[in-house]
Scaffold this active site. Sequence first.
Site, PDB file in Angstrom:
ATOM      1  N   GLN A   7      -4.550  -1.492   9.518  1.00  0.00           N
ATOM      2  CA  GLN A   7      -4.602  -2.960   8.915  1.00  0.00           C
ATOM      3  C   GLN A   7      -4.768  -3.568   9.895  1.00  0.00           C
ATOM      4  O   GLN A   7      -4.769  -3.825  10.977  1.00  0.00           O
ATOM      5  CB  GLN A   7      -3.123  -2.815   8.652  1.00  0.00           C
ATOM      6  CG  GLN A   7      -2.865  -4.383   7.847  1.00  0.00           C
ATOM      7  CD  GLN A   7      -3.398  -4.246   6.459  1.00  0.00           C
ATOM      8  OE1 GLN A   7      -3.419  -3.358   5.726  1.00  0.00           O
ATOM      9  NE2 GLN A   7      -3.983  -5.444   5.978  1.00  0.00           N
ATOM     10  N   ASP A  37     -11.078   2.565   3.783  1.00  0.00           N
ATOM     11  CA  ASP A  37     -11.322   1.411   3.482  1.00  0.00           C
ATOM     12  C   ASP A  37     -12.802   1.275   3.424  1.00  0.00           C
ATOM     13  O   ASP A  37     -13.308  -0.034   3.124  1.00  0.00           O
ATOM     14  CB  ASP A  37     -11.015   0.636   4.944  1.00  0.00           C
ATOM     15  CG  ASP A  37      -9.612  -0.461   4.817  1.00  0.00           C
ATOM     16  OD1 ASP A  37      -9.264  -0.443   3.834  1.00  0.00           O
ATOM     17  OD2 ASP A  37      -9.063  -0.478   5.748  1.00  0.00           O
ATOM     18  N   LYS A  93       0.822  -1.125  -0.013  1.00  0.00           N
ATOM     19  CA  LYS A  93      -0.119  -0.024   0.052  1.00  0.00           C
ATOM     20  C   LYS A  93       0.743   1.242   0.028  1.00  0.00           C
ATOM     21  O   LYS A  93       0.622   2.276  -0.821  1.00  0.00           O
ATOM     22  CB  LYS A  93      -1.115   0.005   1.213  1.00  0.00           C
ATOM     23  CG  LYS A  93      -1.964  -1.052   0.957  1.00  0.00           C
ATOM     24  CD  LYS A  93      -2.915  -1.405   2.341  1.00  0.00           C
ATOM     25  CE  LYS A  93      -3.836  -2.652   2.206  1.00  0.00           C
ATOM     26  NZ  LYS A  93      -4.616  -2.900   3.181  1.00  0.00           N
TER      27      LYS A  93
END
Length: 282
Positions: free
Chosen positions: A97, A120, A53
């Site tokens: 995460q 997200d 990422k």
Amino acid sequence: MGNILDGKALSAVVKDEVRSEVAELEKKYGRKPCLCVIIVGENPASQVYVRNKVKAAAYTGMESLLIELPASVSEEELLRKISELNSDDSVDGILVQLPLPKHIDEEKVIDAIAPEKDVDGFHPSNVAGLWLGKDCIVPCTPAGVMRLLDSAGIDLCGKTAVVVGRSNIVGKPVAKLLLDRNATVVIAHSRTADLGAVTRQADVLVVAVGRAGLITGDMVKPGAVIIDVGMNRDAEGKLCGDVDFASCSEKASWITPVPGGVGPMTIAMLMKNTIRCFRARV
Ligand code: NDP
């Protein structure tokens, strides 16, 4: 053999789109979008995802901030960090995460992220927005699946789409996005009585389970479009999906490989979501 839906190639196109957008935004607003990624502990798979990422963010030219916290960090401390980032004007997107260590409540952490920085798309207000049909941040993997389908010009209207898996991060949101395109959507899961009978109905089959080889050629309708979200390790430690590629690709019209299918698209759509968050904040 079906055509390959090449997520690696398409993700490169998306990242190049983002790269030009970043350059334009910087020119217009005098700063670049900034994505902040928080990783807690040393889960090796999470470390790989996070590295990819940050690497993608660097490629697009946006700013990225990697915050690495020890597995022993308290929930309170993590929540404090998120609150700091929420009020930091130079940060546009915040991603924590998952999974988190057992002593940290993931739901509390997701709820703590400012919805307008929730790249997200997991915050309840973004989830509600998706289900109510509002313009909101869509989770990256489902958004990537849709972009893959669009890239092949697949018309979903009136088609039967079967989604195997009903998680909040993949199964449910992808089902809603397919429904929005007027597909007739069936969601299968671990209690589905006869999975093959259900999957054989699918013009479009999206599989997000986490079990290597779950879907075999006999479970697929000839000409189906197959999207394999699964990421598993086989006996030799090689990355593989939930779909048995050899037998399914013979029947499919289109199929995603693993690796090189949905995985790279997830990261590319994260870049898109960061741009979206930036635009909503400037
Ligand atoms: P979850 O474990 O949260 O959900 C798995 C789903 O699969 C559940 O709904 C479960 O049903 C269902 N399921 C389990 N066993 C069966 C079975 N035998 N038959 C039918 N359904 C079954 O997983 P995620 O949604 O988070 O992830 C799914 C897969 O996708 C994983 O391999 C993950 O690594 C991968 N992934 C890949 C991403 C990418 O970028 N490529 C991003 C995110 C995930 P029930 O609800 O009844 O338990």
